[in-house]
Design a protein around this motif. Sequence first.
Motif, PDB file in Angstrom:
ATOM      1  N   GLN A 146     -37.980 -78.150  52.932  1.00 17.28           N
ATOM      2  CA  GLN A 146     -38.232 -77.775  54.084  1.00 17.28           C
ATOM      3  C   GLN A 146     -38.433 -77.654  54.904  1.00 17.28           C
ATOM      4  OE1 GLN A 146     -33.927 -76.639  53.601  1.00 17.28           O
ATOM      5  NE2 GLN A 146     -33.173 -78.318  53.431  1.00 17.28           N
ATOM      6  N   LEU A 147     -39.498 -78.676  55.559  1.00 14.95           N
ATOM      7  CA  LEU A 147     -40.859 -78.687  56.421  1.00 14.95           C
ATOM      8  C   LEU A 147     -40.110 -79.121  57.625  1.00 14.95           C
ATOM      9  CD1 LEU A 147     -44.015 -78.620  53.849  1.00 14.95           C
ATOM     10  CD2 LEU A 147     -43.327 -76.105  55.163  1.00 14.95           C
ATOM     11  N   PRO A 148     -40.808 -79.201  58.824  1.00 14.42           N
ATOM     12  CA  PRO A 148     -40.345 -79.678  59.611  1.00 14.42           C
ATOM     13  C   PRO A 148     -41.470 -80.895  59.348  1.00 14.42           C
ATOM     14  CG  PRO A 148     -42.677 -78.080  60.373  1.00 14.42           C
ATOM     15  CD  PRO A 148     -41.443 -78.017  59.179  1.00 14.42           C
ATOM     16  N   GLY A 149     -41.175 -82.180  60.071  1.00 14.02           N
ATOM     17  CA  GLY A 149     -42.109 -83.648  60.418  1.00 14.02           C
ATOM     18  C   GLY A 149     -41.739 -83.728  58.975  1.00 14.02           C
ATOM     19  N   MET A 150     -42.452 -84.145  57.452  1.00 12.38           N
ATOM     20  CA  MET A 150     -42.925 -84.697  57.069  1.00 12.38           C
ATOM     21  C   MET A 150     -42.456 -83.519  55.713  1.00 12.38           C
ATOM     22  SD  MET A 150     -45.908 -85.597  54.000  1.00 12.38           S
ATOM     23  CE  MET A 150     -46.612 -85.882  55.385  1.00 12.38           C
ATOM     24  N   ASP A 151     -41.536 -83.596  54.812  1.00 10.52           N
ATOM     25  CA  ASP A 151     -41.148 -82.501  53.546  1.00 10.52           C
ATOM     26  C   ASP A 151     -41.813 -82.359  52.749  1.00 10.52           C
ATOM     27  OD1 ASP A 151     -39.848 -84.171  51.767  1.00 10.52           O
ATOM     28  OD2 ASP A 151     -38.375 -85.025  52.475  1.00 10.52           O
ATOM     29  N   GLY A 152     -41.468 -81.454  52.017  1.00  8.42           N
ATOM     30  CA  GLY A 152     -42.053 -81.235  51.172  1.00  8.42           C
ATOM     31  C   GLY A 152     -42.445 -81.251  49.667  1.00  8.42           C
ATOM     32  N   LEU A 153     -41.415 -82.370  49.663  1.00  7.95           N
ATOM     33  CA  LEU A 153     -40.814 -83.882  48.643  1.00  7.95           C
ATOM     34  C   LEU A 153     -42.128 -84.472  48.825  1.00  7.95           C
ATOM     35  CD1 LEU A 153     -37.566 -83.140  47.169  1.00  7.95           C
ATOM     36  CD2 LEU A 153     -39.784 -82.283  46.673  1.00  7.95           C
ATOM     37  N   THR A 154     -41.976 -85.002  49.484  1.00  7.85           N
ATOM     38  CA  THR A 154     -43.212 -86.550  49.943  1.00  7.85           C
ATOM     39  C   THR A 154     -44.236 -85.734  50.267  1.00  7.85           C
ATOM     40  OG1 THR A 154     -41.037 -87.313  51.286  1.00  7.85           O
ATOM     41  CG2 THR A 154     -43.355 -87.888  51.760  1.00  7.85           C
ATOM     42  N   ALA A 155     -44.690 -84.365  50.920  1.00  8.75           N
ATOM     43  CA  ALA A 155     -45.567 -84.576  50.628  1.00  8.75           C
ATOM     44  C   ALA A 155     -46.009 -84.351  48.699  1.00  8.75           C
ATOM     45  CB  ALA A 155     -46.475 -83.189  51.088  1.00  8.75           C
ATOM     46  N   THR A 156     -45.340 -83.426  47.709  1.00 13.12           N
ATOM     47  CA  THR A 156     -46.401 -83.423  47.197  1.00 13.12           C
ATOM     48  C   THR A 156     -46.475 -85.195  46.334  1.00 13.12           C
ATOM     49  OG1 THR A 156     -44.854 -81.269  46.709  1.00 13.12           O
ATOM     50  CG2 THR A 156     -45.337 -82.453  44.687  1.00 13.12           C
ATOM     51  N   ALA A 157     -45.267 -86.187  46.725  1.00  7.49           N
ATOM     52  CA  ALA A 157     -45.683 -87.321  45.932  1.00  7.49           C
ATOM     53  C   ALA A 157     -46.604 -87.950  46.583  1.00  7.49           C
ATOM     54  CB  ALA A 157     -44.305 -88.351  46.342  1.00  7.49           C
ATOM     55  N   LEU A 158     -47.454 -87.428  47.890  1.00 10.06           N
ATOM     56  CA  LEU A 158     -48.498 -88.159  48.133  1.00 10.06           C
ATOM     57  C   LEU A 158     -49.301 -87.209  47.399  1.00 10.06           C
ATOM     58  CD1 LEU A 158     -47.972 -88.119  51.924  1.00 10.06           C
ATOM     59  CD2 LEU A 158     -47.985 -90.500  50.167  1.00 10.06           C
ATOM     60  N   LEU A 159     -49.603 -85.880  47.264  1.00  9.79           N
ATOM     61  CA  LEU A 159     -50.827 -85.232  46.053  1.00  9.79           C
ATOM     62  C   LEU A 159     -50.484 -85.959  44.971  1.00  9.79           C
ATOM     63  CD1 LEU A 159     -49.828 -81.796  47.200  1.00  9.79           C
ATOM     64  CD2 LEU A 159     -51.922 -82.881  47.806  1.00  9.79           C
ATOM     65  N   LYS A 160     -49.738 -86.066  44.268  1.00 10.77           N
ATOM     66  CA  LYS A 160     -49.334 -86.613  42.976  1.00 10.77           C
ATOM     67  C   LYS A 160     -50.289 -88.254  42.806  1.00 10.77           C
ATOM     68  CE  LYS A 160     -48.365 -83.134  40.753  1.00 10.77           C
ATOM     69  NZ  LYS A 160     -49.019 -81.823  39.733  1.00 10.77           N
ATOM     70  N   GLN A 161     -50.178 -88.264  43.673  1.00 11.36           N
ATOM     71  CA  GLN A 161     -50.605 -89.959  43.919  1.00 11.36           C
ATOM     72  C   GLN A 161     -51.805 -90.327  43.945  1.00 11.36           C
ATOM     73  OE1 GLN A 161     -48.492 -92.055  46.850  1.00 11.36           O
ATOM     74  NE2 GLN A 161     -45.988 -91.740  45.909  1.00 11.36           N
ATOM     75  N   ALA A 162     -52.294 -89.370  44.798  1.00 16.74           N
ATOM     76  CA  ALA A 162     -53.981 -89.616  44.880  1.00 16.74           C
ATOM     77  C   ALA A 162     -55.004 -88.511  43.929  1.00 16.74           C
ATOM     78  CB  ALA A 162     -54.439 -88.857  46.077  1.00 16.74           C
ATOM     79  N   PRO A 163     -55.733 -89.565  43.029  1.00 17.83           N
ATOM     80  CA  PRO A 163     -56.739 -89.082  42.234  1.00 17.83           C
ATOM     81  C   PRO A 163     -57.280 -87.388  42.868  1.00 17.83           C
ATOM     82  CG  PRO A 163     -56.805 -91.389  43.159  1.00 17.83           C
ATOM     83  CD  PRO A 163     -56.000 -90.916  43.266  1.00 17.83           C
TER      84      PRO A 163
END
Length: 126
Positions: A54-71
């Motif tokens: 639970q983070l302000p703005g973008m949540d941590g799960l969305t951020a993690t998904a973006l990290l896991k999608q980037a090589p």
Amino acid sequence: MALILIVEDNAANMKLVCLLLHHAGHTTLSALDAESGLTLARTGKPDLILMDVQLPGMDGLTATALLKQAPATAAIPVIALTAMAMKNDRQKTEAAGCDAYIAKPLHYLALYAAIDALLARKAAPS
């Protein structure tokens, strides 16, 4: 030891996690929101990320998904830190790409065990 990125918006939680990790011999990077965490993950090349859900703005799960999608960041293990402790919440963290899940309040032995296990798995030959 390891370079660990902590993404946590609560100052008291950030301080506690930093102290625990420094006590264990780790070096830390810190971000107060997901956007800053994404930038630090890309530029700082941490060995592991502790991601508040639970983070302000973008949540941590969305951020993690973006990290896991980037090589460049996909192989960095992510541990979800969350006050949500329901079975469904664990499944949400796994679906987002988190490699482990730790409920708050933190129990330092569980935190150390999760970090050690993921760092050992990352270091093991494929």
